[in-house]
Enzyme design. Structure first.
Site, mmCIF file in Angstrom:
data_model
loop_
_atom_site.group_PDB
_atom_site.id
_atom_site.type_symbol
_atom_site.label_atom_id
_atom_site.label_comp_id
_atom_site.label_asym_id
_atom_site.label_seq_id
_atom_site.Cartn_x
_atom_site.Cartn_y
_atom_site.Cartn_z
ATOM 1 C CG ASP A 132 -1.824 1.186 1.310
ATOM 2 O OD1 ASP A 132 -2.054 1.822 0.257
ATOM 3 O OD2 ASP A 132 -2.328 1.489 2.402
ATOM 4 C CG ASP A 342 -3.574 4.093 -2.507
ATOM 5 O OD1 ASP A 342 -2.633 3.412 -2.055
ATOM 6 O OD2 ASP A 342 -4.692 4.145 -1.979
#
Length: 544
Positions: A132, A342
Site C-alpha cells: 500500500d 495508490d
C-alpha cells in the site's frame, strides 16, 4: 557577464540577510557571524514539538532527550552513524523480500490488492502482506484480540495457512518505548518507558488497525541476478496489530499490510535512512497478474516522470497533477485534476466533473450496449457476445512537459462460471472529493518508480521480467527457496469485486521554517559592502 556578476552579489547579500547573518563592527573591521543552534536545544525542541503535534493530531507535547543523559548521547551517536552511512553511499543497488521480488493479486477474496511474502523476526516467519503506497506503517496480526482468520480454508486462492506475529518468539524483537521519536502517541503515555501504542484509521469506512509498535528484523535479499543474491537483515518498526476492523476483517490484508508511503516510519524510509539503498523503490504490475517490488530502484533513464505535489505545503503522500485526459485520440477539455497514486486502491477514481466527461466520451467510442451486471460497482458496463472484446479506446493522462501515461486496457473483464467472457466494465468510479486516485488497474503493464529523493513519479512500459535498462531482474530468493508458492488466478467469476479506499498517509518528514532575524544597523553595513563590491567589479572589468 558584468550583469550576471552583479546579480550574484545581490543573491549573496540577500542570502546573508534572509538566513539571519549578524554583522558586528570590531575596530573598524566588518565581522560576519552566524548563530548556531544545537539539534537538541530548547528552540529546536519547540519547533519539532509544534510540527509533530500538528502531524499527530494536536498532540500537546512530545519526548525530548535530557541533556547529558544516556539517551542524549545515544541519539547523537546514532545521528553520526547515519551521516557516515550517507557519505559512504548505499550498500546495495537493489533490495527485495528474501522470498523473492514477486508480487501477486489474489482476487476478490483479498480485495483485489497486490501481495508479497515477507520474512520477519529471528527465527524468521513468513507473512503475506498487502502493498500500500497510500499509508506508512507495516503491521501484522499479532497477539490477536480481533483479527481476520488466517487458515487457508477460509480463502479460495491459498494453499497454506498464514501466520500470526508473536513478538516474544523472536529474539530480535523489542517493544518500542513511548520515548522513541517515531512514537506519535508518545505524549499520551503515562511513562516514557511504556510500550508505544498506535492506531491507524483508514479512509474506508470503519477500517482501522491498532496495537503496539515493535522493532524487529525484516529479511531481504540483494543482487542483480539469481546467482548474486545475498541475505540482508534490516531493522524496521512494525505494528503488532491486536485489533483490526472494517475490510481487514473481511479478507483484505488478513496477514498484514506494508505501508510504502513517505512517512518516516515506512519501510522504504527506514531502509534509506540506514544507508542500505537509495531513497526510492519500484513496483511493477504485469499484464499476466505477476508483479515485482524493488527497494532502491530509481528506474531507467528513459522513463517518463512527473513531480509529486505537496499538500498544504508538505509532501505527505504521492500526489501528482494531471493536466488533461484523452480517450482514444480525442483530447478532452476541462479534465485536469490532482490524484493520489495508490497501490492500496484496486481501481481508479476520478473527480465527478472529470468522471462525467471521460465516461461520456468512452461510451461514445465503444461499439457495445450498456448492460447492468448485478453486484458490480461500475456504471459503464457492456455486454459481449464473444470471447473477443470489441475495440476499447485507451485512456491517456497528460502531465507537464508532454509526459503521458497511457492506460491501454482500462476495463475489467467479466466472466461467467465457466470462465467465458460475458462483458466488461470501464473500471473507473467517481470520487467523493476533488482529488482523484490512480489505482492498481491503471498501473498494469508499467514499472512504477516512487523516487523519493527527487520527489518524482517515474513510469516505463514493462513486462516485469526485466528492468528495461539492460539489467536482469532478480526474482528468486537466496539458496533457491521457491518464491511465492501460491496460485495467481484471480477467480474473476466471483461477482462484487470491491475497491479498497486508500489509507490516510502518515507523518512525513517536516520541513522547519527558519525564523527571521531583524537586522537594523546591519542594513547600512550591507549597502556599504555592496557598493564596495560593485566598485571592485567595475575596476576589474575595466582592467580586462
Amino acid at each position: 557577464m558584468a550583469i550576471r556578476s552583479v546579480l550574484l552579489v545581490f543573491v549573496i547579500i540577500w542570502f546573508l540577510i534572509v538566513e539571519g547573518s549578524v554583522m558586528e563592527e570590531e575596530e573598524g573591521d566588518t565581522v560576519y557571524a552566524w548563530r548556531m543552534i544545537h539539534r537538541f536545544s530548547d528552540e529546536v525542541k519547540a519547533l519539532r514539538v509544534s510540527k509533530k503535534s500538528e502531524a499527530a493530531g494536536n498532540v500537546s507535547a512530545t519526548w525530548w532527550p535530557e541533556k547529558r543523559s544516556m539517551e542524549y548521547y545515544q541519539m547523537l551517536v546514532n545521528n553520526d552513524s547515519h551521516k557516515q552511512k550517507l557519505k559512504l553511499g548505499p550498500k546495495h543497488h537493489l533490495l527485495f523480500p528474501s522470498q523473492g521480488s514477486l508480487t501477486m493479486p489474489l482476487g476478490n477474496d483479498f480485495g483485489w490488492l497486490y501481495y508479497t511474502w515477507i520474512d520477519i523476526g529471528t527465527p524468521n516467519v513468513s507473512y503475506l502482506v498487502a502493498l500500500d503506497t497510500g499509508s506508512d506503517l507495516l503491521w501484522l496480526p499479532c497477539d490477536c484480540v480481533r483479527c481476520a482468520p488466517l487458515s487457508a480454508s477460509n480463502y479460495n486462492t491459498l494453499d497454506r495457512d498464514m501466520n500470526e506475529y508473536n513478538p516474544s518468539a523472536s529474539s530480535t524483537s523489542k517493544q518500542l518505548p513511548c520515548s522513541h521519536w517515531l512514537c506519535a502517541l508518545g505524549p499520551n503515555c503515562n511513562s516514557s518507558k511504556q510500550p508505544c501504542p498506535y492506531t491507524i484509521n483508514y479512509d474506508t469506512e470503519d477500517t482501522s488497525s491498532s496495537g503496539l509498535l515493535v522493532e524487529d528484523t525484516i529479511h531481504l535479499a540483494s543482487g542483480r541476478d539469481d546467482t548474486l543474491n545475498t541475505s540482508v537483515p534490516a531493522s524496521v518498526i512494525l505494528g503488532c496489530g491486536m485489533k483490526q476492523s472494517g475490510v481487514y476483517l473481511d479478507g483484505t490484508a488478513p496477514d498484514g499490510l506494508m505501508g510504502l508511503g513517505l512517512g518516516e516510519i515506512s519501510v522504504p524510509s527506514l531502509l534509506a535512512k540506514a544507508g542500505l539503498v537509495r531513497n526510492s523503490f519500484s513496483m511493477c504490475f504485469g499484464m499476466d497478474d505477476s508483479g515485482r517490488i524493488f527497494f532502491g530502484d530509481q528506474g531507467p533513464t528513459t522513463q517518463q516522470s512527473t513531480s509529486f505535489m505537496p499538500s498544504d505545503g508538505k509532501y505527505i503522500t504521492y500526489i501528482v497533477g494531471v493536466e488533461a485526459c484523452c480517450i482514444g485520440n480525442s483530447f478532452l477539455q476541462k479534465t485536469s485534476f490532482k490524484a493520489l497514486v495508490d497501490s492500496g486502491t484496486s481501481f481508479t477514481l476520478l473527480p465527478n466533473e472529470v468522471y462525467n466527461i471521460i465516461t461520456k466520451e468512452f461510451d461514445r467510442q465503444v461499439n457495445a450496449t450498456i448492460y447492468r451486471f448485478e453486484g458490480y460497482p461500475w456504471k459503464f458496463c457492456y455486454k459481449s457476445s464473444s470471447q473477443d472484446l470489441p475495440k476499447v479506446p485507451s485512456v491517456k493522462l497528460m502531465f507537464p512537459l508532454n509526459n503521458s501515461f497511457v492506460v491501454h486496457n482500462p476495463v475489467f473483464v467479466i466472466y461467467d462460471g465457466s470462465q467465458v467472457v460475458i462483458g466488461f466494465c470501464l473500471a473507473i468510479q467517481p470520487a467523493d472529493e476533488d482529488i482523484g486516485i490512480i489505482g492498481q488497474n491503471f498501473m498494469t503493464g508499467y514499472r512504477m518508480v516512487f523516487d523519493r529523493e527527487n520527489m518524482k513519479l517515474g513510469w516505463s512500459r514493462s513486462n516485469c521480467q526485466d528492468l528495461n535498462d539492460g539489467k536482469k531482474m532478480p526474482r528468486t530468493p537466496p539458496n533457491g527457496t521457491p518464491s511465492n508458492p501460491l496460485p495467481t488466478n484471480e477467480q474473476q467469476s466471483s461477482p462484487g469485486g470491491h475497491a479498497v479506499a486508500p489509507a490516510v498517509a502518515g507523518r512525513a518528514p517536516s520541513k522547519p521554517s527558519g525564523a527571521s532575524i531583524q537586522l537594523i544597523s546591519a542594513w547600512f553595513c550591507l549597502l556599504e559592502l555592496l557598493l564596495q563590491l560593485l566598485l571592485l567589479h567595475l575596476l576589474v572589468s575595466v582592467s580586462w
